[in-house]
Scaffold this motif. Structure first.
Motif, PDB file in Angstrom:
ATOM      1  N   MET A 135       0.851  -1.196   0.000  1.00 54.87           N
ATOM      2  CA  MET A 135       0.000   0.000   0.000  1.00 54.87           C
ATOM      3  C   MET A 135       0.886   1.244   0.000  1.00 54.87           C
ATOM      4  SD  MET A 135      -2.904   1.135   2.743  1.00 54.87           S
ATOM      5  CE  MET A 135      -3.776   2.675   2.555  1.00 54.87           C
ATOM      6  N   SER A 136       0.640   2.146  -0.935  1.00 51.03           N
ATOM      7  CA  SER A 136       1.479   3.326  -1.041  1.00 51.03           C
ATOM      8  C   SER A 136       0.960   4.434  -0.136  1.00 51.03           C
ATOM      9  CB  SER A 136       1.519   3.815  -2.488  1.00 51.03           C
ATOM     10  OG  SER A 136       0.236   4.224  -2.896  1.00 51.03           O
ATOM     11  N   LYS A 137       1.867   5.327   0.252  1.00 53.68           N
ATOM     12  CA  LYS A 137       1.481   6.508   1.014  1.00 53.68           C
ATOM     13  C   LYS A 137       2.303   7.688   0.528  1.00 53.68           C
ATOM     14  CE  LYS A 137       4.551   5.467   4.959  1.00 53.68           C
ATOM     15  NZ  LYS A 137       4.600   5.275   6.418  1.00 53.68           N
ATOM     16  N   GLN A 138       1.840   8.899   0.871  1.00 51.67           N
ATOM     17  CA  GLN A 138       2.473  10.108   0.372  1.00 51.67           C
ATOM     18  C   GLN A 138       3.874  10.262   0.953  1.00 51.67           C
ATOM     19  OE1 GLN A 138       0.790  12.146  -1.802  1.00 51.67           O
ATOM     20  NE2 GLN A 138       2.609  13.412  -2.064  1.00 51.67           N
ATOM     21  N   GLN A 139       4.840  10.459   0.071  1.00 50.14           N
ATOM     22  CA  GLN A 139       6.204  10.697   0.533  1.00 50.14           C
ATOM     23  C   GLN A 139       6.293  12.104   1.103  1.00 50.14           C
ATOM     24  OE1 GLN A 139       9.195   9.836  -2.400  1.00 50.14           O
ATOM     25  NE2 GLN A 139      10.898  10.586  -1.143  1.00 50.14           N
ATOM     26  N   PRO A 140       6.884  12.267   2.291  1.00 45.36           N
ATOM     27  CA  PRO A 140       6.921  13.594   2.917  1.00 45.36           C
ATOM     28  C   PRO A 140       7.772  14.582   2.120  1.00 45.36           C
ATOM     29  CG  PRO A 140       8.298  12.037   4.126  1.00 45.36           C
ATOM     30  CD  PRO A 140       7.519  11.232   3.130  1.00 45.36           C
ATOM     31  N   GLN A 141       7.329  15.839   2.118  1.00 43.37           N
ATOM     32  CA  GLN A 141       8.113  16.898   1.503  1.00 43.37           C
ATOM     33  C   GLN A 141       9.328  17.192   2.382  1.00 43.37           C
ATOM     34  OE1 GLN A 141       6.823  18.790  -1.590  1.00 43.37           O
ATOM     35  NE2 GLN A 141       6.047  16.716  -1.557  1.00 43.37           N
ATOM     36  N   SER A 159      16.970  10.802  -5.951  1.00 46.37           N
ATOM     37  CA  SER A 159      15.745  10.178  -6.444  1.00 46.37           C
ATOM     38  C   SER A 159      15.010   9.449  -5.326  1.00 46.37           C
ATOM     39  CB  SER A 159      16.081   9.198  -7.581  1.00 46.37           C
ATOM     40  OG  SER A 159      14.920   8.609  -8.100  1.00 46.37           O
ATOM     41  N   ASP A 160      15.767   8.799  -4.425  1.00 41.85           N
ATOM     42  CA  ASP A 160      15.158   8.077  -3.303  1.00 41.85           C
ATOM     43  C   ASP A 160      14.478   9.028  -2.320  1.00 41.85           C
ATOM     44  OD1 ASP A 160      16.137   5.710  -4.301  1.00 41.85           O
ATOM     45  OD2 ASP A 160      17.742   5.503  -2.822  1.00 41.85           O
ATOM     46  N   MET A 161      15.181  10.101  -1.956  1.00 44.52           N
ATOM     47  CA  MET A 161      14.778  10.925  -0.829  1.00 44.52           C
ATOM     48  C   MET A 161      13.837  12.067  -1.203  1.00 44.52           C
ATOM     49  SD  MET A 161      16.318   9.451   1.688  1.00 44.52           S
ATOM     50  CE  MET A 161      15.981  10.692   2.930  1.00 44.52           C
ATOM     51  N   VAL A 162      13.958  12.578  -2.422  1.00 44.50           N
ATOM     52  CA  VAL A 162      13.194  13.767  -2.812  1.00 44.50           C
ATOM     53  C   VAL A 162      11.916  13.342  -3.529  1.00 44.50           C
ATOM     54  CG1 VAL A 162      13.228  15.888  -4.170  1.00 44.50           C
ATOM     55  CG2 VAL A 162      15.306  15.123  -2.995  1.00 44.50           C
ATOM     56  N   PRO A 163      10.742  13.790  -3.055  1.00 46.82           N
ATOM     57  CA  PRO A 163       9.483  13.415  -3.721  1.00 46.82           C
ATOM     58  C   PRO A 163       9.384  14.032  -5.106  1.00 46.82           C
ATOM     59  CG  PRO A 163       9.089  15.048  -2.002  1.00 46.82           C
ATOM     60  CD  PRO A 163      10.512  14.628  -1.865  1.00 46.82           C
ATOM     61  N   PRO A 164       8.546  13.445  -5.990  1.00 52.33           N
ATOM     62  CA  PRO A 164       8.479  13.908  -7.377  1.00 52.33           C
ATOM     63  C   PRO A 164       8.228  15.398  -7.544  1.00 52.33           C
ATOM     64  CG  PRO A 164       7.329  11.821  -7.154  1.00 52.33           C
ATOM     65  CD  PRO A 164       7.713  12.235  -5.766  1.00 52.33           C
ATOM     66  N   ASN A 175      12.683  18.884  -9.458  1.00 47.72           N
ATOM     67  CA  ASN A 175      13.432  19.954 -10.115  1.00 47.72           C
ATOM     68  C   ASN A 175      14.337  20.686  -9.134  1.00 47.72           C
ATOM     69  OD1 ASN A 175      12.396  19.421 -12.626  1.00 47.72           O
ATOM     70  ND2 ASN A 175      10.975  21.154 -12.667  1.00 47.72           N
ATOM     71  N   ILE A 176      13.787  21.046  -7.957  1.00 44.00           N
ATOM     72  CA  ILE A 176      14.590  21.762  -6.968  1.00 44.00           C
ATOM     73  C   ILE A 176      15.671  20.856  -6.396  1.00 44.00           C
ATOM     74  CG2 ILE A 176      13.006  21.242  -5.062  1.00 44.00           C
ATOM     75  CD1 ILE A 176      15.108  24.438  -5.507  1.00 44.00           C
ATOM     76  N   GLY A 177      15.379  19.558  -6.272  1.00 43.91           N
ATOM     77  CA  GLY A 177      16.370  18.620  -5.739  1.00 43.91           C
ATOM     78  C   GLY A 177      17.599  18.529  -6.611  1.00 43.91           C
ATOM     79  N   TYR A 178      17.399  18.353  -7.898  1.00 42.17           N
ATOM     80  CA  TYR A 178      18.545  18.248  -8.801  1.00 42.17           C
ATOM     81  C   TYR A 178      19.180  19.619  -9.060  1.00 42.17           C
ATOM     82  CZ  TYR A 178      17.866  13.305  -9.638  1.00 42.17           C
ATOM     83  OH  TYR A 178      17.782  11.937  -9.476  1.00 42.17           O
ATOM     84  N   SER A 179      18.413  20.696  -8.912  1.00 40.04           N
ATOM     85  CA  SER A 179      18.998  22.023  -9.066  1.00 40.04           C
ATOM     86  C   SER A 179      19.910  22.357  -7.885  1.00 40.04           C
ATOM     87  CB  SER A 179      17.896  23.079  -9.200  1.00 40.04           C
ATOM     88  OG  SER A 179      17.171  22.885 -10.391  1.00 40.04           O
ATOM     89  N   VAL A 180      19.508  21.988  -6.665  1.00 42.71           N
ATOM     90  CA  VAL A 180      20.375  22.175  -5.500  1.00 42.71           C
ATOM     91  C   VAL A 180      21.645  21.346  -5.661  1.00 42.71           C
ATOM     92  CG1 VAL A 180      20.619  21.675  -3.034  1.00 42.71           C
ATOM     93  CG2 VAL A 180      18.567  22.829  -3.875  1.00 42.71           C
ATOM     94  N   GLN A 181      21.487  20.124  -6.155  1.00 41.66           N
ATOM     95  CA  GLN A 181      22.665  19.301  -6.395  1.00 41.66           C
ATOM     96  C   GLN A 181      23.584  19.973  -7.421  1.00 41.66           C
ATOM     97  OE1 GLN A 181      22.917  15.181  -8.507  1.00 41.66           O
ATOM     98  NE2 GLN A 181      22.637  14.736  -6.344  1.00 41.66           N
ATOM     99  N   PHE A 184      14.216  22.769   2.709  1.00 41.24           N
ATOM    100  CA  PHE A 184      15.350  23.133   1.858  1.00 41.24           C
ATOM    101  C   PHE A 184      16.643  22.561   2.423  1.00 41.24           C
ATOM    102  CE2 PHE A 184      19.003  25.892   1.041  1.00 41.24           C
ATOM    103  CZ  PHE A 184      19.025  25.890  -0.346  1.00 41.24           C
ATOM    104  N   TRP A 185      16.828  22.648   3.725  1.00 42.24           N
ATOM    105  CA  TRP A 185      18.098  22.205   4.310  1.00 42.24           C
ATOM    106  C   TRP A 185      18.227  20.691   4.313  1.00 42.24           C
ATOM    107  CZ3 TRP A 185      21.651  25.497   3.998  1.00 42.24           C
ATOM    108  CH2 TRP A 185      21.396  26.856   4.168  1.00 42.24           C
ATOM    109  N   GLN A 186      17.110  19.982   4.340  1.00 40.79           N
ATOM    110  CA  GLN A 186      17.183  18.525   4.171  1.00 40.79           C
ATOM    111  C   GLN A 186      17.652  18.174   2.757  1.00 40.79           C
ATOM    112  OE1 GLN A 186      13.091  17.760   5.514  1.00 40.79           O
ATOM    113  NE2 GLN A 186      13.922  16.364   7.065  1.00 40.79           N
ATOM    114  N   ILE A 187      17.108  18.871   1.757  1.00 40.07           N
ATOM    115  CA  ILE A 187      17.552  18.656   0.380  1.00 40.07           C
ATOM    116  C   ILE A 187      19.033  19.026   0.253  1.00 40.07           C
ATOM    117  CG2 ILE A 187      17.263  19.425  -2.012  1.00 40.07           C
ATOM    118  CD1 ILE A 187      14.289  19.827  -1.416  1.00 40.07           C
TER     119      ILE A 187
END
Length: 486
Positions: A1-7, A137-142, A146-152, A10-13
């Motif tokens: 059963m799927s559930k919403q991945q938490p947002q 990809s694992d940690m950042v929700p869909p 964009n912001i996840g890979y931009s911070v990287q 910024f500092w976690q990303i």
């Protein structure tokens, strides 16, 4: 059963990707200085690209293996973090040893030892790169992709700026020598590698201790998988079975991945040429050092290399670091707005436009030849260099914009097309699209330079510009895919 991945905040990303700053710090030092080191140790222009083949070959071998292994790894340290940490330790070792190649002359030729350390560094960087991509990809929700890979991308370019400029700073601010006798490495480069290794280890440890990966059951729920799918068996199947499964994955890769492979080919073909040949190109074209001074056979017949040639090579080598720092700095600035621009105008439009600017910028190198000496205030110091060298800052803007897009857009476009239980291995397979064009470039660019361009390195940079323009056109043939369930 799927559930919403938490947002994520910024500092976690930021913490997820912070280790990439140090990895890219080391990678930038390598990119800006390995051609310089190998030339000082005795490599000619034709063979430089062959030595640089070590990098993509290591990526071709290492990343799919590490990607598959990290998909199947779950322990107290995490899923991706064990590989990131191990790669960082090995890369730092290579960085500490490579500048000391002349000390190992009793065991092997310094140039051979340098090539071996280059292989160790590249293998280790690749052990870090792939799990870092998959970690985002694992940690950042869909919705935050964009912001996840931009911070990287931002962190990568901060590391690249400091890493690229470090030898120049050590020479012009600290006062270390930037010239090297034949068979030796300049002290400024040696200490830059020592500092880079330390920064690499420190930043990776920050990510390892400040990021907590999801437990298998949580990861499975967030990605819509069963726990069994998220934690495949760790038992090793027979080699033929594993090879068969691997080639089946390659054959069935998503269409988006295949289409992005064409873009990647042209982009990375061009980047490889830039990293290998910018130093000889600007030394010849801007500092007006003739091609014979890059020929080991010619140099071996001289009792001493004229001081003005050594000084020109040293100054040009330092300026390559400034140029590489400049394009990384411009890339870092562009990374700040990249996600918003991609959200507003579409990833394909921004990606294609960035590659177009990069291609035009490479071609423009030809038009900045001006040997007039000018004094430049770089805030940290003042230097006297040819006006043409200063003017090359202009095309670095376009190169930086292209680099920022290359680091972020393909992965943002690809991530939504990959099955969650095979993200790591597919990210590893996707590295083929980075390694293969560099291998092709390495095999043929040296031959093209010597046979077609008579060792005039500026013309191989123009070839890189044409390849980047073809990459821009190829972007429009990519069909994006997003998952149906957020």
């Amino acid at each position: 059963m799927s559930k919403q991945q938490p947002q994520l905040s910024f500092w976690q990303i930021w913490n997820v990707s912070f280790g990439f700053l140090g990895v890219q710090f080391g990678f930038a030092l390598q990119n800006a200085n390995v051609s310089r080191i190998l030339s000082d140790l005795g490599a000619d222009l034709h063979s430089l690209s062959l030595f640089w083949l070590v990098a993509p070959i290591m990526g071709l071998i290492v990343q799919p293996i590490v990607g598959s292994a990290s998909d199947r790894t779950w322990n107290r340290l995490g899923r991706r973090k064990p590989f990131i940490l191990a790669g960082a330790v090995a890369a730092a070792l290579g960085m500490y040893l490579m500048p000391n190649a002349p000390l190992f002359v009793a065991f092997m030729a310094p140039m051979l030892f340098g090539a071996l350390m280059l292989a160790l560094m590249d293998a280790s960087f690749n052990v870090c790169f792939q799990p870092f991509r998959a970690l985002v990809s694992d940690m950042v929700p869909p919705k935050q992709r964009n912001i996840g890979y931009s911070v990287q991308s931002l962190l990568i370019n901060i590391g690249a700026v400091v890493g690229s400029i470090l030898p120049f700073v050590l020479t012009n601010v600290v006062g270390l020598e930037n010239t090297a006798k034949a068979g030796q490495v300049a002290p400024s480069v040696m200490w830059a590698f020592y500092i880079g290794a330390s920064v690499l280890l420190g930043s990776v440890l920050w990510t390892v201790f400040r990021t907590k990966e999801y437990a298998p059951q949580d990861y499975a729920a967030y990605k819509g998988l069963s726990v069994q799918e998220a934690t495949p068996s760790l038992q090793r199947a027979p080699l033929l079975t594993r090879l068969s499964g691997f080639f089946a994955l390659v054959a069935s890769m998503p269409k988006t991945m295949k289409q992005l492979a064409v873009v990647q080919f042209f982009s990375w073909f061009a980047l490889f040429i830039m990293w290998v040949y910018t130093m000889p190109a600007i030394t010849q074209h801007i500092w007006e050092v003739e091609t014979q001074w890059f020929d080991p056979a010619y140099l071996s017949g001289l009792e001493v290399v004229p001081a003005h040639i050594l000084a020109a090579k040293g100054a040009a080598g330092d300026w390559v670091g400034i140029l590489f720092a400049a394009y990384s700095l411009f890339a870092a600035f562009f990374s700040v707005v990249l996600a918003r621009m991609a959200d507003r105008f579409g990833r394909k439009t921004i990606y294609a436009g960035a590659l177009f600017l990069g291609g035009i910028s490479y071609i423009s190198f030809l038009f900045f030849q001006n040997p007039t000496q000018v004094e430049v205030d770089l805030l940290i110091t003042q230097v006297t260099v040819p006006q043409g060298a200063v003017n090359l800052m202009i095309p670095m803007i376009g190169v930086g914009i292209a680099w920022a897009a290359i680091l972020a857009m393909p992965y943002a476009m690809l991530a939504g097309a990959l099955p969650a239980d095979k993200t790591g291995v597919y990210m590893g397979i996707f590295n083929f699209t980075i390694a293969a064009p560099q291998i092709v470039s390495g095999l043929f660019s040296g031959w093209i330079l010597s046979s077609v361009f008579d060792n005039q390195a500026i013309y191989i940079v123009l070839l890189a510009g044409g390849a980047m323009l073809l990459g821009a056109v190829s972007v429009f043939f990519v069909q994006e895919h997003e998952p149906a369930v957020e």
